[in-house]
Enzyme design. Sequence first.
Site, PDB file in Angstrom:
ATOM      1  N   ASP A   7     -47.083-108.672 -45.678  1.00  0.00           N
ATOM      2  CA  ASP A   7     -47.124-107.777 -46.987  1.00  0.00           C
ATOM      3  C   ASP A   7     -48.636-107.776 -47.444  1.00  0.00           C
ATOM      4  OD1 ASP A   7     -45.639-106.564 -49.287  1.00  0.00           O
ATOM      5  OD2 ASP A   7     -46.698-108.069 -50.266  1.00  0.00           O
ATOM      6  N   HIS A  57     -50.526-106.761 -59.180  1.00  0.00           N
ATOM      7  CA  HIS A  57     -50.846-107.914 -58.632  1.00  0.00           C
ATOM      8  C   HIS A  57     -51.948-108.941 -59.318  1.00  0.00           C
ATOM      9  CE1 HIS A  57     -54.531-105.826 -57.907  1.00  0.00           C
ATOM     10  NE2 HIS A  57     -54.131-104.992 -57.081  1.00  0.00           N
ATOM     11  N   HIS A 152     -46.898-109.570 -58.056  1.00  0.00           N
ATOM     12  CA  HIS A 152     -46.664-109.366 -56.539  1.00  0.00           C
ATOM     13  C   HIS A 152     -47.655-110.324 -56.053  1.00  0.00           C
ATOM     14  CE1 HIS A 152     -43.794-105.590 -56.213  1.00  0.00           C
ATOM     15  NE2 HIS A 152     -43.818-106.275 -57.605  1.00  0.00           N
TER      16      HIS A 152
END
Length: 234
Positions: A7, A57, A152
């Site tokens: 990812d 994020h 994230h």
Amino acid sequence: MRQIFLDTETTGLSPESGDRIIEIGCVELVNRRLTGNNLHLYVNPQRRNTEDALKIHGLTDEFLATKPVFRAIVDELLDYVRGAEIIIHNAAFDVGFLNEELKRIGRPLFTDVVAQVTDSLLLARDMFPGKSNSLDALCKRFEVNNANRTLHGALLDAGLLAEVYIRMTRGQEALVIDTEEGVDGELAVPLIDLRSFEIVVIEADADEALAHAAWLADLDKASGGRTVWPRMAA
């Protein structure tokens, strides 16, 4: 079989417009078992985050400014993924960013280095058409604990994807198997004599039989009399 769950986090949504990779997370499985040989890299994108990306994020420009640029970490990344099957959720997004980074420094495309890329999002859409197949939705569907995913993170999301993928493709409930290995690394599964087990048959009582008959009658009525078992019983 070596599988890498990968990812990335990025400064935005469009590598063609100059958005860059800022984080890469990889989790390794060999023969469907976690090895602990994971890879986690932060990258200085040499540009600012978009506001929307920062909300996702939480990696600030100040934090990333102290990290190495992509050129400095590319060999470590490519050596790690070389020859493996790479599993990514929405692979086109991450591979698109990786390829742009690699082209920028004159290196081969990501797909030229790895054995293959598998998109777990496409697999999920085939299994659950018309339903939400985001990573969060799949975690909920397969009872994978994602309580720590307030933001994230590439390594966290790669680990969650590994858990989801194992359950989605095999039904295995955990990634770590407490089983001894036999010859040539094969799993040594003990043989069980099934004749030692006694099958217990519990018959329905009168009330249960009546309730079942009523349920079948309702089902036959709802189908317009098209059920098969009444004719078979007759």
